[in-house]
Design a protein around this motif. Structure first.
Motif, PDB file in Angstrom:
ATOM      1  N   LEU A 218       9.690  21.288  30.667  1.00 51.43           N
ATOM      2  CA  LEU A 218      10.503  22.175  30.895  1.00 51.43           C
ATOM      3  C   LEU A 218      11.257  22.135  32.225  1.00 51.43           C
ATOM      4  N   GLU A 252      13.336  32.443  33.077  1.00 52.91           N
ATOM      5  CA  GLU A 252      13.844  31.777  31.816  1.00 52.91           C
ATOM      6  C   GLU A 252      12.932  30.520  31.337  1.00 52.91           C
ATOM      7  N   LYS A 256      10.729  30.543  27.857  1.00 55.60           N
ATOM      8  CA  LYS A 256      10.561  29.515  26.851  1.00 55.60           C
ATOM      9  C   LYS A 256       9.363  29.051  27.083  1.00 55.60           C
ATOM     10  N   GLU A 259       7.354  31.150  24.634  1.00 56.96           N
ATOM     11  CA  GLU A 259       7.692  30.781  23.067  1.00 56.96           C
ATOM     12  C   GLU A 259       7.060  29.590  22.666  1.00 56.96           C
ATOM     13  N   ARG A 260       7.013  28.448  23.203  1.00 56.14           N
ATOM     14  CA  ARG A 260       6.380  27.091  22.946  1.00 56.14           C
ATOM     15  C   ARG A 260       5.119  27.219  22.909  1.00 56.14           C
TER      16      ARG A 260
END
Length: 534
Positions: A218, A252, A256, A259-260
């Motif tokens: 990321l 953010e 993310k 979530e992953r």
């Protein structure tokens, strides 16, 4: 083996080159031929040659344009132009395209073989250089995670400015002078069942691996080694970026990331995010990230600026961390010392905020508690406690205070460990002396443990760790070695030998002797006697 493509619109020239190479150059494979510029381009794309012999004047696309197009997709190919005298006006373009050599028609055998030899050296050097580069990258890729982990770990310990910041930026391939800390804390799920704890440890390790892999995908970041229940990441940002924008972007990224991670593993954890600071204030951002994750009651992502800390004391002083700290010092567990101190220092930072004098007084109180808890009379340290207290009071920065205190704890832990090692070494020598003096008696592990003033179970483990074998095996081997000396004297019966080394049953002695040596006492005596006669 080098791969060669020949492009010429004259079939005779192609066959001539093929004949010379096949007869005189064994390590070159002709992988294709072409009779036009377009065909040469297509063949070069398909067969991926190392060398291309290219005629300049061919129907359609000429040799120079063909070289230009092939070069655009594969810059490593080496080109040799084959031409007649009248085409020397192409020389400038050929030089600009990096053509290696000209071969004039009709092709001279010696000149062609010599050219191939030069190209072989070039390709060989390139391949060796590429191989060295691959090996170097492989080594760097193996070392890099350790350097990254050590870098983050060192910042956790001291938080001082880095002298060779450019060196680390070059190694890690990113600017690291300014950034924020993101910390994930896994909820404790210890079990009384050993197998369950092993399973939980594997789940935690998988979480750390997935967390690291996904965060690196990321954004550029540095990730430290997992510390018990947490993993710490440092995410560099541009110092000139607006703080509010950094805050939103960090949330953010964390959302993310969560979530992953949740798609890969089911585990309860929280992510805390600290504010952006210069690298020398790493520990401040780290404390903020820890605070954010700790204050949150539910799994999720929390930024330090999104929490409201109470003005009064947040909670009760973590007395259990003092016990962890003391245990770590007594057992030589520096990681335990670090984690215990981290928790205490964080609590002091949150509860007393910027009152560094109050924090210093509490740390001095802690040192007094630690001193009283240590059951050892230690030699005088290089710096006395009184002098260290005075030095501590002169410190005016939180990061320096934290680093100084931890180094003091580290030195004290090392001194205790060295003293304990000397003491244990003395105890093992004493226990071995007792065994050697009393092996001919009916002694047991409990007898030796009492002599050492240790509990039965502790001495059992202590003896095996120090000697490398358990008490019974050591005593048995000692008795058998003593019996061998006695058996060499024919005047002493096997039964007498049995009693002299501490056994009361001759049959049991014979059984044990054979188990250790592979033969009976009588056979051993006979062998010894026969060797003496010889």
């Amino acid at each position: 083996m080098m791969k060669l493509l020949i492009a010429d619109d004259e079939h005779l020239v192609i066959e001539s080159i093929k004949f010379i190479i096949e007869k005189n150059v064994p390590d070159v494979q002709i992988v294709g031929t072409a009779m036009s510029g377009r065909e040469a381009i297509e063949k070069a794309f398909d067969v991926k040659p190392d060398i291309v012999f290219m005629d300049i004047r061919m129907p359609g696309i000429d040799g120079i344009d063909a070289i230009r197009q092939i070069k655009s997709t594969n810059r490593d190919i080496i080109f040799v132009i084959i031409t007649a005298y009248e085409y020397f006006n192409y020389a400038k373009d050929a030089v600009n395209l990096g053509v290696h050599e000209y071969l004039l028609k009709p092709i001279n055998k010696n000149r062609l073989v010599e050219t191939i030899g030069h190209i072989r050296e070039i390709i060989s050097s390139k391949r060796e250089a590429m191989q060295r580069e691959i090996l170097l990258k492989e080594k760097i890729n193996k070392i890099l995670p350790h350097m990254e982990g050590q870098f983050v770990y060192s910042q956790l310990l001291n938080g001082r400015g880095i002298r060779d910041i450019e060196f680390y930026e070059d190694i890690f391939g990113m600017k690291i002078q300014y950034g924020y800390v993101m910390m994930a804390i896994v909820d404790d799920f210890e079990s009384d069942v050993k197998e369950e704890n092993l399973k939980n440890s594997l789940i935690k390790q998988k979480f750390y691996d997935v967390f690291s892999m996904e965060l690196k995908s990321l954004c550029p970041c540095l990730i430290g080694p997992p510390l018990l229940d947490r993993v710490v990441a440092y995410i560099p940002v541009d110092k000139n970026t607006d703080a509010y924008e950094v805050r939103n972007t960090s949330m953010e990224i964390a959302a993310k990331l969560m979530e992953r991670v949740n798609r890969s593993i089911q585990i309860h954890y929280k992510i805390g995010v600290g504010r952006g600071y210069a690298i020398e204030y790493f520990s401040k951002s780290c404390n903020e990230a820890y605070t954010a994750a700790s204050v949150s009651r539910e799994a999720g992502v929390v930024h330090f600026e999104d929490i409201v800390l109470p003005s009064h004391k947040a909670d009760t002083y973590p007395i259990h961390q003092e016990k962890i700290l003391i245990h770590g010092m007594l057992t030589g567990d520096l990681t335990g010392v670090l984690n215990g101190f981290e928790e205490i220092f964080w609590w002091l930072s949150v509860n007393y905020k910027d009152d560094i004098d109050k924090i210093k007084s509490k740390l001095i109180e802690l040192l007094i508690v630690l001193r009283r808890a240590i059951p050892y009379e230690m030699e005088a340290p290089p710096v006395s406690d009184e002098n260290y207290f005075m030095d501590l009071l002169k410190i005016h920065h939180m990061e320096e205070l934290k680093m100084s205190y931890f180094h003091y704890l580290k030195n004290m832990t090392n001194r205790i460990h060295a003293l304990r090692e000397r003491e244990l070494s003395g105890l093992i020598s004493k226990s071995l002396k007792y065994i050697h003096e009393n092996y001919d008696q009916d002694i047991s592990l409990d007898d030796v443990a009492k002599e050492m003033n240790m509990s039965y179970h502790y001495f059992c483990k202590f003896f095996k760790d120090a000697v490398g074998k358990n008490f019974v095996d050591y005593l048995t081997e000692l008795r058998i070695e003593k019996s061998k000396e006695l058996l060499k004297d024919a005047a002493v019966s096997v039964k007498e030998v049995c009693y002299k080394i501490g056994y009361s049953d001759p049959n049991y002695f014979s059984k044990i002797f054979k188990k250790v040596t592979g033969i009976t006492p009588t056979e051993y005596r006979a062998n010894s006697m026969s060797q003496e006669v010889i």
